[in-house]
Structures are given as structure tokens and as C-alpha cells.
Design an enzyme around this catalytic site. Structure first.
Site, PDB file in Angstrom:
ATOM      1  N   TYR A   1      34.145  15.205   9.687  1.00 16.32           N
ATOM      2  CA  TYR A   1      33.703  14.443   8.512  1.00 16.32           C
ATOM      3  C   TYR A   1      32.248  14.770   8.213  1.00 16.32           C
ATOM      4  O   TYR A   1      31.410  14.647   9.088  1.00 16.32           O
ATOM      5  CB  TYR A   1      33.827  12.934   8.743  1.00 16.32           C
ATOM      6  CG  TYR A   1      35.201  12.402   9.010  1.00 16.32           C
ATOM      7  CD1 TYR A   1      36.350  13.160   8.763  1.00 16.32           C
ATOM      8  CD2 TYR A   1      35.384  11.117   9.531  1.00 16.32           C
ATOM      9  CE1 TYR A   1      37.615  12.638   9.019  1.00 16.32           C
ATOM     10  CE2 TYR A   1      36.642  10.605   9.778  1.00 16.32           C
ATOM     11  CZ  TYR A   1      37.748  11.365   9.527  1.00 16.32           C
ATOM     12  OH  TYR A   1      39.000  10.851   9.788  1.00 16.32           O
TER      13      TYR A   1
ATOM     14  N   LEU B   1      44.904   1.973   2.997  1.00 19.88           N
ATOM     15  CA  LEU B   1      44.950   1.556   1.589  1.00 19.88           C
ATOM     16  C   LEU B   1      45.440   2.687   0.683  1.00 19.88           C
ATOM     17  O   LEU B   1      45.233   2.647  -0.528  1.00 19.88           O
ATOM     18  CB  LEU B   1      43.572   1.063   1.140  1.00 19.88           C
ATOM     19  CG  LEU B   1      43.099  -0.233   1.802  1.00 19.88           C
ATOM     20  CD1 LEU B   1      41.675  -0.568   1.375  1.00 19.88           C
ATOM     21  CD2 LEU B   1      44.043  -1.392   1.479  1.00 19.88           C
ATOM     22  N   ALA B   2      46.090   3.692   1.282  1.00 17.24           N
ATOM     23  CA  ALA B   2      46.683   4.794   0.509  1.00 17.24           C
ATOM     24  C   ALA B   2      45.676   5.405  -0.454  1.00 17.24           C
ATOM     25  O   ALA B   2      45.890   5.482  -1.667  1.00 17.24           O
ATOM     26  CB  ALA B   2      47.927   4.313  -0.238  1.00 17.24           C
TER      27      ALA B   2
ATOM     28  N   GLY C   1      43.071   4.295  -1.636  1.00 17.80           N
ATOM     29  CA  GLY C   1      42.578   3.363  -2.648  1.00 17.80           C
ATOM     30  C   GLY C   1      43.639   2.846  -3.592  1.00 17.80           C
ATOM     31  O   GLY C   1      43.391   1.913  -4.364  1.00 17.80           O
TER      32      GLY C   1
ATOM     33  N   LEU D   1      46.214   1.041  -2.993  1.00 18.69           N
ATOM     34  CA  LEU D   1      46.618  -0.338  -2.711  1.00 18.69           C
ATOM     35  C   LEU D   1      45.531  -1.360  -3.038  1.00 18.69           C
ATOM     36  O   LEU D   1      45.721  -2.563  -2.837  1.00 18.69           O
ATOM     37  CB  LEU D   1      47.060  -0.469  -1.253  1.00 18.69           C
ATOM     38  CG  LEU D   1      48.294   0.368  -0.893  1.00 18.69           C
ATOM     39  CD1 LEU D   1      48.574   0.324   0.600  1.00 18.69           C
ATOM     40  CD2 LEU D   1      49.522  -0.104  -1.672  1.00 18.69           C
TER      41      LEU D   1
ATOM     42  N   GLY E   1      44.789  -1.682  -6.076  1.00 21.97           N
ATOM     43  CA  GLY E   1      45.264  -2.113  -7.386  1.00 21.97           C
ATOM     44  C   GLY E   1      44.449  -1.594  -8.550  1.00 21.97           C
ATOM     45  O   GLY E   1      44.765  -1.868  -9.711  1.00 21.97           O
ATOM     46  N   LYS E   2      43.425  -0.776  -8.260  1.00 21.68           N
ATOM     47  CA  LYS E   2      42.572  -0.311  -9.369  1.00 21.68           C
ATOM     48  C   LYS E   2      43.132   0.918 -10.073  1.00 21.68           C
ATOM     49  O   LYS E   2      42.651   1.299 -11.129  1.00 21.68           O
ATOM     50  CB  LYS E   2      41.158  -0.030  -8.871  1.00 21.68           C
ATOM     51  CG  LYS E   2      41.031   1.103  -7.866  1.00 21.68           C
ATOM     52  CD  LYS E   2      39.579   1.243  -7.405  1.00 21.68           C
ATOM     53  CE  LYS E   2      39.402   2.322  -6.355  1.00 21.68           C
ATOM     54  NZ  LYS E   2      37.996   2.424  -5.887  1.00 21.68           N
TER      55      LYS E   2
END
Length: 318
Positions: free
Chosen positions: A53, A215-216, A218, A220, A222-223
Site C-alpha cells: 500500500y 463495504l464493497a 464504498g 454499501l 449507499g452513495k
């Protein structure tokens, strides 16, 4: 904060792990320090990173995230035994291959320790399978690091049930310690790789499980509700494939539970993972204090059996 034992590793972690992949990528050094201060200040103790990273960023060579964490450890003044540092070895750092040879692990751990500015790594993970290197060689290298005190516990990431069992068999035959923790991809959408044989094996053998892509990318949160929402976003390309019928079912279920709990979709998605019996803690990252404040609320969110069932049904494979 109630800590959870990470399998039989001897480590205990809070039910949410901070994902350090953003450090040196979408979070600069100052923002990273602020996030780590807030995360640990809220009672959480585990930080996940990797030597690679964030090598994918133009101009980076890998190690940027570890270096930021190392500077924070020195600057913060936090007692070293209050933080569980998780990092990984085995990605291509210029060798041209995924690499779990003993010679590379011995070299890579020294590089990670130097960047982290610490004398030990709490949990050291084999990042990817390396079909060219026998499990025995890799496990022997890890065991030697534990014996030397440079690593407290070790585990693996991205192994399927057959590979994890093969690593156990190799360890037992050679008289070596087994992997004690696993880091699989697992979230409300991506479930097939972990649920079933792999989750069953982890529970049977008391393997600590820390999930990534919790959160997949991002999705999940919902944005992202349409392809238009992904344009120009750092993780936009990784979200598009979630915008299918299954993804829409999951978003609808998250919206329903959000209405019942007054919680945000991301908090619900993390609470769902935390409630799974095979999971010790999910990893989630944030790039702002507001995002982080929301994510940490998941640890106090209790979903009803009916809500868990609704989420399970929405993300079930069809």
C-alpha cells in the site's frame, strides 16, 4: 470497548479494524494522523495495512501506508501495546511475482519494521497464495519471526477452503504452527467466497477472521446508486459492477433497515458483518472524520433477527 479474541492468536481486537490502504493515497499524512487519533481515541485498537500500500498510485513505490502509520506511532505517544498493527507480505514489490519465499519474507519484514518504526508486528499475513512456494517454507519463515519476537502472530489472506486446509495439513506434517488468522473478501454483496466451506473451516479450527472490502469499495455506503454517481471517484471503477439487480436489492434492504434504526447504510453493512459468527471484525476505511464517526457507530448497532434475515435474503446468490 469490548474486545474480541482473534481466534487462538493471543491477540484481542475491537470489532472494527481501520483500513490503512487510504494512507498515502486518498488520505494525506495530516488527515491520516487525525483519523488514527480519532479511531484509537474512540476505543478501537487494530490498524490494517500491507507493504504494497499504495504502490498503485502514480509516483508511489509501496510502503507509503506503513510509513505514515510508523510516523503516527512515534508522534502519538500511544503505548505500543495498545495498538494491534496488522500488515502483509507477498505482493509484488518489484520482484515481478507474488512471493512467499522464506528469503523474501525475511527481507520484507525488516523493511516493514523500519517503515512502521517498531520492533514488532502484531499480526503478519501472507497476502496472496504463492503456488511456486511450498506452504512449509512460508510457515517456517513466519514461525522463525515469531520465535525472534519480530512478529506476535501470523495468518493469511485470500485463501479458499482447500488452500487453507492444505496449509494446515502441511503445518501439521512438518511440525510447524498453523496460520491463526484469515483475511478474506466478504461483504453483503460478495458472499460466495467465504460463506460455506471456508467459514465452516474457520469456525471449526478457531481461526480469527478479519474481512476486507467490507463495504464493497464504498458501494454499501449507499452513495452510488447509478453509473453517473461513480464518475470521477477514486474507487468508481470498482463499484460499477455492483449496480445490478442484486445490488439494488441490497440497497433497498439497507434503506429499509436504516429507516427502522436511524443508522446509515454503511453502519448497517458493518453491523451485519460483526454479527456473523465466523467473523471477528470487518475492516473499513475512512478519509474524513465525519466518515469515521459514522463507521464507528456500527460497533454499538444491534440488528434484530428480522433485520439480519432481510439483509441475508437481499444479498443471497440467485
Amino acid at each position: 470497548m469490548q474486545l474480541r479474541p482473534l481466534g487462538k492468536t493471543g491477540l484481542s481486537i475491537a470489532p472494527l479494524v481501520f483500513g490503512g490502504n487510504v494512507f498515502g493515497w486518498t488520505a494525506d499524512e495530516k488527515t491520516s494522523f487525525d483519523l488514527l487519533d480519532a479511531f484509537t481515541g474512540a476505543g478501537f485498537n487494530a490498524i490494517d495495512t500491507a507493504d504494497v500500500y499504495s504502490r498503485w498510485v502514480p509516483g508511489n513505490e509501496g510502503g507509503e501506508s506503513e510509513a505514515i502509520i510508523g510516523k503516527w506511532l512515534k508522534r502519538s505517544g500511544i503505548a505500543r501495546d495498545k495498538v494491534v498493527v496488522i500488515t502483509k507480505v507477498g505482493s509484488d514489490m518489484g520482484q515481478g511475482r507474488r512471493d512467499l519465499r522464506k528469503s523474501w519474507i525475511v527481507e520484507a519484514v525488516e523493511n516493514s519494521l523500519k517503515r512502521l518504526q517498531t520492533d514488532h508486528i502484531d499480526l503478519y499475513l501472507s497476502h496472496w497464495p504463492d503456488p511456486e512456494t511450498p506452504y512449509e517454507e512460508t510457515l517456517e519463515a513466519h514461525a522463525a519471526l515469531v520465535k525472534s519476537g519480530k512478529v506476535r502472530a501470523f495468518g493469511a489472506s485470500n485463501l479458499d477452503a482447500g488452500q487453507l486446509q492444505a496449509s494446515f495439513d502441511a503445518a501439521d506434517k512438518a511440525g510447524l504452527p498453523r496460520y491463526g488468522a484469515l483475511q478474506p473478501e466478504y461483504n453483503l454483496y460478495d458472499r460466495a467466497g467465504f460463506e460455506g466451506a471456508l467459514a465452516d473451516l474457520c469456525r471449526k479450527e478457531e481461526i480469527g477472521v478479519i474481512t476486507y472490502y467490507s463495504l464493497a469499495s464504498g458501494f454499501l455506503t449507499g452513495k452510488y446508486r447509478s453509473a453517473e454517481d461513480t464518475k470521477g471517484k477514486a474507487r468508481g471503477e470498482g463499484v460499477v459492477h455492483y449496480l445490478d439487480e442484486k445490488g439494488r436489492r441490497i440497497l433497498a434492504a439497507l434503506d429499509q433497515v436504516a429507516g427502522e434504526t436511524d443508522a446509515k447504510p454503511a453502519e448497517i453493512a458493518l453491523a451485519w458483518l460483526m454479527a456473523k459468527p465466523a467473523v471477528t471484525a470487518p475492516i473499513a476505511s475512512a478519509t474524513s472524520l465525519a466518515q469515521l464517526a459514522s463507521l464507528t457507530k456500527a460497533a454499538a448497532l444491534s440488528l434484530s433477527p428480522e433485520q439480519m434475515a432481510a439483509l441475508d435474503a437481499a444479498g443471497a446468490s440467485t
